[in-house]
Design an enzyme around this catalytic site. Structure first.
Site, mmCIF file in Angstrom:
data_model
loop_
_atom_site.group_PDB
_atom_site.id
_atom_site.type_symbol
_atom_site.label_atom_id
_atom_site.label_comp_id
_atom_site.label_asym_id
_atom_site.label_seq_id
_atom_site.Cartn_x
_atom_site.Cartn_y
_atom_site.Cartn_z
ATOM 1 N N LYS A 112 18.174 3.318 -16.062
ATOM 2 C CA LYS A 112 17.252 2.070 -15.696
ATOM 3 C C LYS A 112 16.334 2.000 -16.991
ATOM 4 O O LYS A 112 16.129 0.601 -17.419
ATOM 5 C CB LYS A 112 16.490 2.222 -14.451
ATOM 6 C CG LYS A 112 17.396 2.337 -13.358
ATOM 7 C CD LYS A 112 17.940 1.088 -12.724
ATOM 8 C CE LYS A 112 18.451 1.300 -11.467
ATOM 9 N NZ LYS A 112 19.557 2.241 -11.268
HETATM 10 C C1 LIG Z 1 20.773 2.326 -10.832
HETATM 11 C C2 LIG Z 1 21.700 3.542 -10.884
HETATM 12 C C3 LIG Z 1 22.988 3.297 -10.939
HETATM 13 C C4 LIG Z 1 23.640 2.062 -10.525
HETATM 14 O O1 LIG Z 1 23.521 1.243 -11.499
HETATM 15 P P1 LIG Z 1 23.892 -0.215 -11.052
HETATM 16 O O2 LIG Z 1 23.573 -1.069 -12.400
HETATM 17 O O3 LIG Z 1 23.294 -0.625 -10.022
HETATM 18 O O4 LIG Z 1 25.427 -0.526 -10.618
HETATM 19 C C5 LIG Z 1 23.617 4.644 -11.121
HETATM 20 N N1 LIG Z 1 23.189 5.663 -11.361
HETATM 21 C C6 LIG Z 1 21.801 5.936 -11.422
HETATM 22 C C7 LIG Z 1 21.325 7.155 -11.732
HETATM 23 C C8 LIG Z 1 20.845 4.777 -11.364
HETATM 24 O O5 LIG Z 1 19.814 4.880 -11.327
#
Ligand SMILES: *Cc1c(COP(=O)(O)O)cnc(C)c1O
Length: 471
Positions: A112
């Site tokens: 993120k």
């Molecule tokens: C948010 C997240 C995901 C999923 O990503 P999306 O964009 O919601 O598909 C996968 N792995 C981790 C560690 C995340 O924090």
């Protein structure tokens, strides 16, 4: 560049308007009115650039005239300067034709940060230009909250209040939020569940006078700017592995469909991406859709990869709009049925189109532990549960001559129990977070009562005004 709503009922907007608005006024998601296209020479010109510079150039057509390019470059440089790896999103080879692209070198050790670090700075820049301030309010079960807090901490024009369920996050997750002691950050531990936190945030936004008084805003995963900021790392790794002169494939551990949507966008811009694999844990609504055109909600079951524990993938609406050939009314009708009936009857032509764009792959918890152990045994690589699902998905669809890159979305130290179970090792936190357990925390415990939470939000805003006036 102008943006339209997936539901067809909103006036076109520019990038900064879309950034601040998040959701369109008709309830839809913003998408580009037309897609930028890079030809082979454009891609080649990006080879070898530092990540921040590459990011600015890839995002430039999406930002358009709404922010000067020199400003965008400076914001990108600043956003990625704090990462713990000079390459920002390095590639690690783990098998003869399989790479992990590590997206977890930001301040909260999860992917993120790749978008949020830039988003916080974009918000600050645009709000300064417009002479405005906002208060960002959000609910978190763990990871998103800390990425948002790290992105907003110390920004001039933004206050941020994040609600987490009291005593229901892991200690690492709580500490990543509550040890950020910037004056514009407030952590509220709500006495309730994550659902209570989400309901509270909805109630705050639904209180129109309060929403206006506090200039409430959100930075959730449907914000277009987050998707746009996730496109550059696909470009970076594809170029490193031979694009545009050969094809590359990607596998993406998926929850809200934001990350893999960015990969799709890169392909839409002309990056030669052969196969795009959607990796899911047992909460596999997207894989089920791809295999049998069954788009139906089922209750969420907890797994070893909690950031992928979703019932509905909120960004899917953007793909749906594309599959329905930009028919906003049809998209709105299907979304309404999905909400009302829990099931979406996607027309067969649209579904067939989806199956030509993506492959689906599901891995349960035992399979995830097996993959973690295998990567460790065969390559000495420690991949967290989310990344392991991506790597297993990539391994499954790998083909000779086409490099397969899996997105590694979290640092293994964030999931020490699963790592120990699979490998016998508890990965240490990187040095800059090693003292996390010794840092002082600040948060307030609050009953699930809207007046009490509103008082916390006001207190943060007034504290900030007082501090500004004192300067
Ligand atoms: C948010 C997240 C995901 C999923 O990503 P999306 O964009 O919601 O598909 C996968 N792995 C981790 C560690 C995340 O924090």
């Amino acid at each position: 560049m102008r943006y339209i709503s997936t539901r067809g009922g909103a006036a076109p907007r520019d990038f900064t308007e879309v950034l601040l608005a998040g959701l369109a006024e008709d309830g839809g998601l913003f998408v580009p009115e037309s897609w930028p296209h890079f030809v082979a020479a454009d891609w080649r010109a990006l080879r070898g650039l530092p990540y921040a510079e590459l990011a600015a150039r890839v995002m430039r057509p999406f930002v358009g005239d709404s922010i000067p390019f020199a400003t965008l470059q400076a914001l990108c440089r600043d956003a990625y300067a704090g990462f713990g790896h000079a390459a920002v999103a390095p590639l690690v080879q783990v098998d003869s034709n399989l790479w992990a692209q590590e997206l977890f070198h930001g301040p909260t050790l999860a992917f993120k940060d790749m978008a949020m670090q830039l988003l916080g700075r974009l918000f600050d820049h645009v709000l300064t230009e417009q002479g405005k301030r906002v208060t960002i309010v959000g609910a978190t079960s763990g990871d998103t909250g800390s990425a948002a807090i790290e992105a907003c901490a110390g920004r001039e024009r933004v206050n941020i209040v994040i609600l987490h369920p009291h005593n229901r996050t892991s200690e690492v997750q709580r500490r990543q939020m509550t040890t950020v002691l910037a004056p514009n950050v407030s952590n509220v531990a709500l006495e309730g569940t994550f659902d209570d936190c989400q309901d509270m945030v909805k109630a705050l936004f639904a209180d129109a006078p309060f929403r206006t008084e506090m200039q409430l805003s959100a930075v959730n995963s449907i914000n277009w700017a987050r998707v746009a900021a996730q496109i550059p790392y696909y470009v970076a790794s594809a170029l490193a592995l031979g694009a545009p002169d050969r094809e590359v494939s990607f596998a993406v551990p998926t929850g809200n469909f934001g990350n893999v949507l960015a990969a799709w966008a890169a392909r839409r811009m002309g990056l030669p991406i052969k196969t795009l694999v959607i990796g899911s844990n047992r909460n596999n609504i997207l894989s089920r859709f791809l295999s049998t055109n069954d788009m139906s909600m089922v209750p969420v079951e907890p797994s070893l990869s909690p950031s992928m524990d979703i019932q509905v993938s909120s960004n899917f609406e953007r793909l749906l709009f594309e599959l329905l050939e930009h028919d906003g009314a049809a998209t709105a009708a299907l979304m309404a049925r999905f909400r009302a009936e829990g099931r979406m009857p996607v027309p067969d032509v649209a579904w067939t189109r989806a199956t030509s764009l993506f492959r689906g792959f599901t891995l349960d918890d035992p399979g995830t532990l097996t993959e973690i152990a295998r990567l460790h045994r065969e390559s000495g690589y420690l991949a967290d549960p989310h990344s392991s699902i991506g790597l297993a998905a990539g391994r499954h669809f790998s083909e000779p001559g086409v490099p397969m890159v899996a997105m590694a979305t979290a640092h293994p130290a964030k999931f020490p129990d699963a790592m120990e179970q699979a490998t016998g090792q508890r990965p240490p936190l990187p040095p800059r977070l090693a003292d996390l357990y010794d840092r002082p925390e600040s948060f307030s415990i609050c009953p699930p009562d809207i007046a009490a939470v509103q008082a916390k939000v006001r207190a943060l805003a007034f504290r900030n005004i007082a501090q500004r006036n004192a300067r």
